[in-house]
Design an enzyme around this catalytic site. Structure first.
Site, mmCIF file in Angstrom:
data_model
loop_
_atom_site.group_PDB
_atom_site.id
_atom_site.type_symbol
_atom_site.label_atom_id
_atom_site.label_comp_id
_atom_site.label_asym_id
_atom_site.label_seq_id
_atom_site.Cartn_x
_atom_site.Cartn_y
_atom_site.Cartn_z
ATOM 1 N N LYS A 28 0.836 -1.210 0.000
ATOM 2 C CA LYS A 28 0.000 0.000 0.000
ATOM 3 C C LYS A 28 0.866 1.253 0.000
ATOM 4 O O LYS A 28 0.599 2.195 -0.749
ATOM 5 C CB LYS A 28 -0.926 -0.031 1.221
ATOM 6 C CG LYS A 28 -1.855 1.164 1.341
ATOM 7 C CD LYS A 28 -3.130 0.800 2.087
ATOM 8 C CE LYS A 28 -2.901 0.578 3.570
ATOM 9 N NZ LYS A 28 -2.619 1.808 4.319
ATOM 10 N N SER A 29 1.889 1.281 0.834
ATOM 11 C CA SER A 29 2.744 2.477 0.928
ATOM 12 C C SER A 29 3.410 2.772 -0.417
ATOM 13 O O SER A 29 3.462 3.921 -0.866
ATOM 14 C CB SER A 29 3.834 2.261 1.977
ATOM 15 O OG SER A 29 3.263 2.154 3.254
ATOM 16 N N ARG A 33 2.851 5.957 -3.271
ATOM 17 C CA ARG A 33 4.009 6.750 -3.690
ATOM 18 C C ARG A 33 4.260 6.643 -5.191
ATOM 19 O O ARG A 33 4.714 7.609 -5.827
ATOM 20 C CB ARG A 33 5.253 6.323 -2.896
ATOM 21 C CG ARG A 33 5.178 6.797 -1.425
ATOM 22 C CD ARG A 33 6.114 5.982 -0.539
ATOM 23 N NE ARG A 33 6.218 6.501 0.814
ATOM 24 C CZ ARG A 33 5.337 6.291 1.803
ATOM 25 N NH1 ARG A 33 4.236 5.588 1.561
ATOM 26 N NH2 ARG A 33 5.538 6.782 3.017
ATOM 27 N N GLY A 101 -5.052 7.976 5.691
ATOM 28 C CA GLY A 101 -4.144 8.950 6.299
ATOM 29 C C GLY A 101 -2.900 9.141 5.445
ATOM 30 O O GLY A 101 -2.399 10.259 5.292
ATOM 31 N N SER A 174 7.167 8.885 12.198
ATOM 32 C CA SER A 174 6.080 8.823 11.213
ATOM 33 C C SER A 174 6.628 8.980 9.804
ATOM 34 O O SER A 174 7.153 10.030 9.436
ATOM 35 C CB SER A 174 5.054 9.924 11.478
ATOM 36 O OG SER A 174 4.175 10.015 10.363
ATOM 37 N N GLN A 176 4.747 9.059 7.283
ATOM 38 C CA GLN A 176 3.854 9.981 6.568
ATOM 39 C C GLN A 176 4.344 11.418 6.719
ATOM 40 O O GLN A 176 4.362 12.184 5.748
ATOM 41 C CB GLN A 176 2.429 9.849 7.096
ATOM 42 C CG GLN A 176 1.797 8.500 6.774
ATOM 43 C CD GLN A 176 0.434 8.321 7.412
ATOM 44 O OE1 GLN A 176 -0.068 9.219 8.085
ATOM 45 N NE2 GLN A 176 -0.163 7.166 7.206
ATOM 46 N N ASP A 326 1.986 -1.199 11.936
ATOM 47 C CA ASP A 326 0.653 -1.619 11.485
ATOM 48 C C ASP A 326 0.324 -3.062 11.895
ATOM 49 O O ASP A 326 -0.803 -3.521 11.687
ATOM 50 C CB ASP A 326 0.535 -1.498 9.962
ATOM 51 C CG ASP A 326 0.528 -0.030 9.525
ATOM 52 O OD1 ASP A 326 0.171 0.835 10.347
ATOM 53 O OD2 ASP A 326 0.880 0.232 8.358
ATOM 54 N N LYS A 353 -4.253 5.869 14.642
ATOM 55 C CA LYS A 353 -4.373 5.202 13.334
ATOM 56 C C LYS A 353 -5.842 5.276 12.876
ATOM 57 O O LYS A 353 -6.595 6.112 13.365
ATOM 58 C CB LYS A 353 -3.868 3.764 13.455
ATOM 59 C CG LYS A 353 -2.385 3.667 13.788
ATOM 60 C CD LYS A 353 -1.527 4.208 12.677
ATOM 61 C CE LYS A 353 -0.065 4.137 13.005
ATOM 62 N NZ LYS A 353 0.768 4.829 12.007
ATOM 63 N N ARG A 357 -6.127 1.933 18.033
ATOM 64 C CA ARG A 357 -5.954 0.477 17.915
ATOM 65 C C ARG A 357 -5.645 -0.189 19.251
ATOM 66 O O ARG A 357 -5.893 -1.391 19.409
ATOM 67 C CB ARG A 357 -4.867 0.157 16.876
ATOM 68 C CG ARG A 357 -5.371 0.380 15.467
ATOM 69 C CD ARG A 357 -4.351 0.075 14.398
ATOM 70 N NE ARG A 357 -4.993 0.145 13.088
ATOM 71 C CZ ARG A 357 -4.347 0.273 11.943
ATOM 72 N NH1 ARG A 357 -3.020 0.354 11.934
ATOM 73 N NH2 ARG A 357 -5.009 0.315 10.802
HETATM 74 C C1 S3P Z 1 2.583 4.756 6.220
HETATM 75 C C2 S3P Z 1 3.101 5.145 7.422
HETATM 76 C C3 S3P Z 1 2.581 4.684 8.724
HETATM 77 C C4 S3P Z 1 1.633 3.503 8.574
HETATM 78 C C5 S3P Z 1 0.678 3.659 7.432
HETATM 79 C C6 S3P Z 1 1.449 3.815 6.128
HETATM 80 C C7 S3P Z 1 3.176 5.281 4.975
HETATM 81 O O1 S3P Z 1 1.876 5.765 9.328
HETATM 82 O O2 S3P Z 1 0.892 3.314 9.777
HETATM 83 O O3 S3P Z 1 -0.172 2.535 7.335
HETATM 84 O O4 S3P Z 1 2.897 4.727 3.896
HETATM 85 O O5 S3P Z 1 3.966 6.237 5.066
HETATM 86 P P1 S3P Z 1 2.640 6.870 10.233
HETATM 87 O O6 S3P Z 1 3.490 7.667 9.355
HETATM 88 O O7 S3P Z 1 1.502 7.675 10.827
HETATM 89 O O8 S3P Z 1 3.378 6.072 11.264
#
Ligand code: S3P
Length: 448
Positions: A28-29, A33, A101, A174, A176, A326, A353, A357
């Site tokens: 997913k990440s 991107r 998010g 983080s 993100q 996660d 999250k 959680r």
């Molecule tokens: C992610 C970062 C994580 C993770 C999310 C995906 C990303 O969040 O929990 O599922 O793709 O950068 P955080 O940056 O809030 O830790």
């Protein structure tokens, strides 16, 4: 998309051993991107193995709204014709990031240094989550944000017309936030520097380099220091998305706790910033072998052979948290089926999250007859040992895909069936979950 369809009650019950091959979807990440960097590049990006979960589809739609041409050619096979760094158009309507998010925070970052305005929203879960962690650093570039109380969506970002480069230390681990700052730094002149005290997933750094950015990473006493040269010309790339270790976690953990199971999960990313769960499971006594290690799409991958195992509780080192953030929900399910106590400290990020959680797992495990302890930053599970979890409850998922999948995995190994009040969020990250688990022989059905 925001809003949320009718809830789908789902139930898992004990059945035969799990057998076969579990081909989990793309990461997913990396999928988010690939679309975003494709949109910020000149020329064509060709993506294979893209995760077609709702979160990623929402990011694809957002990239179209900012001017990129995003085309689906076949399952997992997508092309993006980018607009180049600084080329984003102003969207005509609100950007709806649904449950994601990652989507909203990365996109806020990459539009924050263009002279455009965009308004973001999401579903009821995303509208509760804090955006200040991104709007604080993008303000340093010169962007402005106006949102609801507590920095919540809906929120409007007015991008900086004349951005300045930034040096920023992330206040929490983080990826993100780190990624939002780096993406904002792309359209600022000079060098943007991000320091993170603890390493988080590094896909943005790896992929920015792959798309042609000048980026360096240095390990220092203060942490990882990432330096990005602004205003590069990114060029479209071929991206082969590896399989998602966070999705692999569900069949892997299910096979460990369902007696007699023996499954193969091929091509799972073993990126060291993502593989903390597998290290932890092996420490708990899991029989997992990492076969055929190789590189795919710029990421280390391996085929995981997993056999059901007698597991014991451990104290998970807090410094490992970022590499498995996660995976704590499904780890706490495994912990319930292990002997002894599993202590998970340094996990307060779990509270912000898709749901809180720690609370969601604690309440659901208690309802299933498992004793837990928690504080702001800690979850402790008192394991009952294999076959001893009573179950027989309906657990609340709070619009959180990983909570839903975790309790369904527990229901495969509990004495009485376990239901989740709403399995529909599973489609955000793992639309093939039901079919894949059924293929292994798991008894997961819709309804009671
Ligand atoms: C992610 C970062 C994580 C993770 C999310 C995906 C990303 O969040 O929990 O599922 O793709 O950068 P955080 O940056 O809030 O830790």
């Amino acid at each position: 998309m925001s809003g949320h369809g009718d809830p789908i009650l789902m139930t898992a019950r004990k059945g035969a051993a799990l057998k076969g091959v579990a081909e989990v979807p793309g990461d997913k990440s990396i999928s988010h991107r690939a679309l975003i960097l494709g949109a910020l590049s000149v020329g064509r990006t060709e993506i294979t193995g893209l995760l077609e979960g709702q979160d990623v589809l929402d990011t694809a739609r957002a990239m179209r709204a900012f001017g990129a041409t995003v085309t689906r050619n076949g399952p997992g096979d997508w092309t993006v014709e980018g607009v180049g760094v600084g080329g984003f158009a102003e969207p005509e309507d609100v950007i709806d990031c649904g449950n994601s998010g990652t989507g909203v925070r990365l996109i806020m970052g990459c539009m924050a240094t263009s002279p455009i305005t965009a308004t973001f929203t999401g579903d009821a879960s995303l509208r509760k989550r804090p955006m200040g962690r991104v709007t604080d650093p993008i303000a340093l570039f010169g962007a402005r944000a106006v949102g609801r109380a507590g920095g919540r969506l809906p929120m409007t970002i007015v991008g900086a017309a004349d951005p300045v480069p930034v040096s920023y230390t992330t206040p929490m681990p983080s990826a993100q936030v780190k990624s939002a700052v780096l993406l904002a730094g792309l359209n600022a002149p000079g060098q943007t520097v991000v320091t993170e005290r603890e390493a988080t997933r590094d896909h943005t750094e790896r992929m920015l380099r792959g798309f042609g950015a000048e980026i360096s990473v240095e390990e220092t006493a203060e942490g990882r220091v990432i330096t990005l040269q602004g205003q590069p010309e990114l060029t479209g790339q071929k991206v082969a998305v590896p399989r998602d270790p966070s999705s692999a976690a569900f069949p892997v953990c299910a096979a460990l706790i369902v007696p007699g199971s023996d499954i193969l999960v091929p091509g799972v990313s073993q990126n060291p910033t993502r593989n903390g769960l597998f290290t932890t499971l092996v420490e708990m006594g899991a029989d997992i072998t990492f076969e055929n290690p190789r590189e795919e799409g710029g990421e280390p991958v391996a085929d995981l052979r997993v056999r059901s195992s007698a597991l014991h509780g451990i104290a998970v080192p807090p410094e490992r948290a970022a590499s498995m953030i996660d995976e704590y929900p499904v780890l706490s399910v495994v912990a319930a089926c292990a002997t002894g106590t599993t202590v998970m400290r340094g996990v307060k990020e779990l509270r912000v999250k898709e749901s809180d959680r720690i609370d969601a797992m604690a309440r659901g495990l208690e309802a299933c007859g498992v004793r837990v302890e928690e504080d702001e930053d800690t979850l402790i599970v008192h394991g009952l040992g294999a076959g001893n979890v009573p179950g027989g409850a309906t657990c609340a998922t709070h619009i959180d895909h990983r909570i839903a999948m975790s309790f369904l995995v527990l229901g495969l190994a509990s004495q009485q069936p376990i239901s989740v009040d709403d399995g529909s969020p599973i489609a955000t990250s793992f639309p093939a979950f039901e079919g894949l688990m059924a293929g292994l022989g798991a008894q997961i059905t819709r309804g009671a």
